[in-house]
Design a protein around this motif. Structure first.
Motif, PDB file in Angstrom:
ATOM      1  N   GLU A 168       0.820  -1.210   0.000  1.00 10.70           N
ATOM      2  CA  GLU A 168       0.000   0.000   0.000  1.00 10.70           C
ATOM      3  C   GLU A 168       0.855   1.261   0.000  1.00 10.70           C
ATOM      4  OE1 GLU A 168      -3.222   0.014   2.846  1.00 10.70           O
ATOM      5  OE2 GLU A 168      -3.717  -2.060   2.354  1.00 10.70           O
ATOM      6  N   ILE A 169       1.962   1.251   0.707  1.00  8.85           N
ATOM      7  CA  ILE A 169       2.856   2.419   0.675  1.00  8.85           C
ATOM      8  C   ILE A 169       3.371   2.626  -0.747  1.00  8.85           C
ATOM      9  CG2 ILE A 169       5.094   3.330   1.441  1.00  8.85           C
ATOM     10  CD1 ILE A 169       4.474   1.957   4.197  1.00  8.85           C
ATOM     11  N   VAL A 170       3.790   1.548  -1.405  1.00 11.60           N
ATOM     12  CA  VAL A 170       4.279   1.660  -2.780  1.00 11.60           C
ATOM     13  C   VAL A 170       3.180   2.207  -3.683  1.00 11.60           C
ATOM     14  CG1 VAL A 170       5.138   0.366  -4.787  1.00 11.60           C
ATOM     15  CG2 VAL A 170       6.021  -0.147  -2.491  1.00 11.60           C
ATOM     16  N   LEU A 171       1.969   1.718  -3.525  1.00 13.79           N
ATOM     17  CA  LEU A 171       0.864   2.194  -4.360  1.00 13.79           C
ATOM     18  C   LEU A 171       0.505   3.642  -4.055  1.00 13.79           C
ATOM     19  CD1 LEU A 171      -1.189  -1.077  -4.528  1.00 13.79           C
ATOM     20  CD2 LEU A 171      -0.318   0.218  -6.464  1.00 13.79           C
ATOM     21  N   HIS A 172       0.620   4.063  -2.800  1.00 13.34           N
ATOM     22  CA  HIS A 172       0.386   5.479  -2.487  1.00 13.34           C
ATOM     23  C   HIS A 172       1.467   6.359  -3.113  1.00 13.34           C
ATOM     24  CE1 HIS A 172      -3.201   5.749  -0.057  1.00 13.34           C
ATOM     25  NE2 HIS A 172      -2.858   4.606   0.495  1.00 13.34           N
ATOM     26  N   VAL A 173       2.689   5.889  -3.122  1.00 13.62           N
ATOM     27  CA  VAL A 173       3.744   6.636  -3.814  1.00 13.62           C
ATOM     28  C   VAL A 173       3.373   6.775  -5.284  1.00 13.62           C
ATOM     29  CG1 VAL A 173       6.166   6.601  -4.563  1.00 13.62           C
ATOM     30  CG2 VAL A 173       5.580   6.023  -2.186  1.00 13.62           C
ATOM     31  N   ALA A 174       2.996   5.674  -5.916  1.00 14.63           N
ATOM     32  CA  ALA A 174       2.656   5.704  -7.338  1.00 14.63           C
ATOM     33  C   ALA A 174       1.457   6.611  -7.617  1.00 14.63           C
ATOM     34  CB  ALA A 174       2.377   4.284  -7.838  1.00 14.63           C
ATOM     35  N   LEU A 175       0.434   6.539  -6.779  1.00 17.79           N
ATOM     36  CA  LEU A 175      -0.752   7.382  -6.953  1.00 17.79           C
ATOM     37  C   LEU A 175      -0.375   8.859  -6.853  1.00 17.79           C
ATOM     38  CD1 LEU A 175      -3.887   7.563  -7.169  1.00 17.79           C
ATOM     39  CD2 LEU A 175      -3.910   7.558  -4.671  1.00 17.79           C
TER      40      LEU A 175
END
Length: 184
Positions: free
Chosen positions: A149-156
């Motif tokens: 989720e942290i990685v996806l928040h970075v990407a978002l």
């Protein structure tokens, strides 16, 4: 002035109107970023879908806003810094000191600080983090779902930073400038 036009709600594409109406209902307003993304209803739907899905995840709204602030500062996105400073203050109830710290990738809360360090490593290393980076995050009690989720928040947030930096989106929140741009 924005380099890409920002349609009004009335002049938005018909396919974008229900999505923008849902944003209006949820936030009480439609930020310029959403109107801008409405040029491509597919882009708007994709952004809203990922954002909505991640809001149901393990990360607190406070940590999500801190990550958004750290990545916006990293990418010098004034629009996102302005939006997330406002949301961090008024929605997530983060103190001014913690908003400032998050912009620098720090927090007084050790767990949040570990997440921010990792998020910035993901951005700086374009996802090529080290085993030590992952171990530090796990030591701060983040499980594999939280790592993802942290990685996806970075990407978002990279997505919105890039859109706003390309478009030079007119800021419709109290203006906050990236530290690299202050004094120019």
């Amino acid at each position: 002035m924005s380099r890409l036009s920002i349609p009004s709600l009335e002049t938005s594409l018909d396919a974008a109107k229900p999505l923008l109406a849902a944003v209006q209902q949820q936030l009480g307003l439609v930020p310029n970023l959403m109107k801008l993304l409405g040029h491509s209803p597919a882009a708007l739907e994709g952004y809203l879908s990922l954002n909505s899905a991640l809001a149901k995840g393990k990360l607190s709204v406070q940590l999500r806003e801190r990550i958004a602030l750290a990545i916006a500062e990293f990418n010098a996105c004034d629009y996102c810094l302005s939006a997330h400073s406002y949301l961090g203050t008024h929605v997530a109830k983060i103190s001014a000191a913690e908003i400032s710290a998050a912009r620098d990738g720090h927090s007084e809360d050790a767990r949040s600080a570990a997440a921010l360090r990792f998020a910035l490593q993901v951005a700086e290393q374009r996802g090529r983090v080290t085993d030590a980076d992952l171990a530090a995050l796990r030591a701060a009690d983040f499980d594999e779902a939280s790592v993802l989720e942290i990685v996806l928040h970075v990407a978002l947030n990279v997505l919105t930073n890039y859109v706003n930096n390309v478009a030079a989106t007119d800021i419709d929140f109290p203006v906050v400038q990236a530290k690299s741009e202050q004094g120019r």
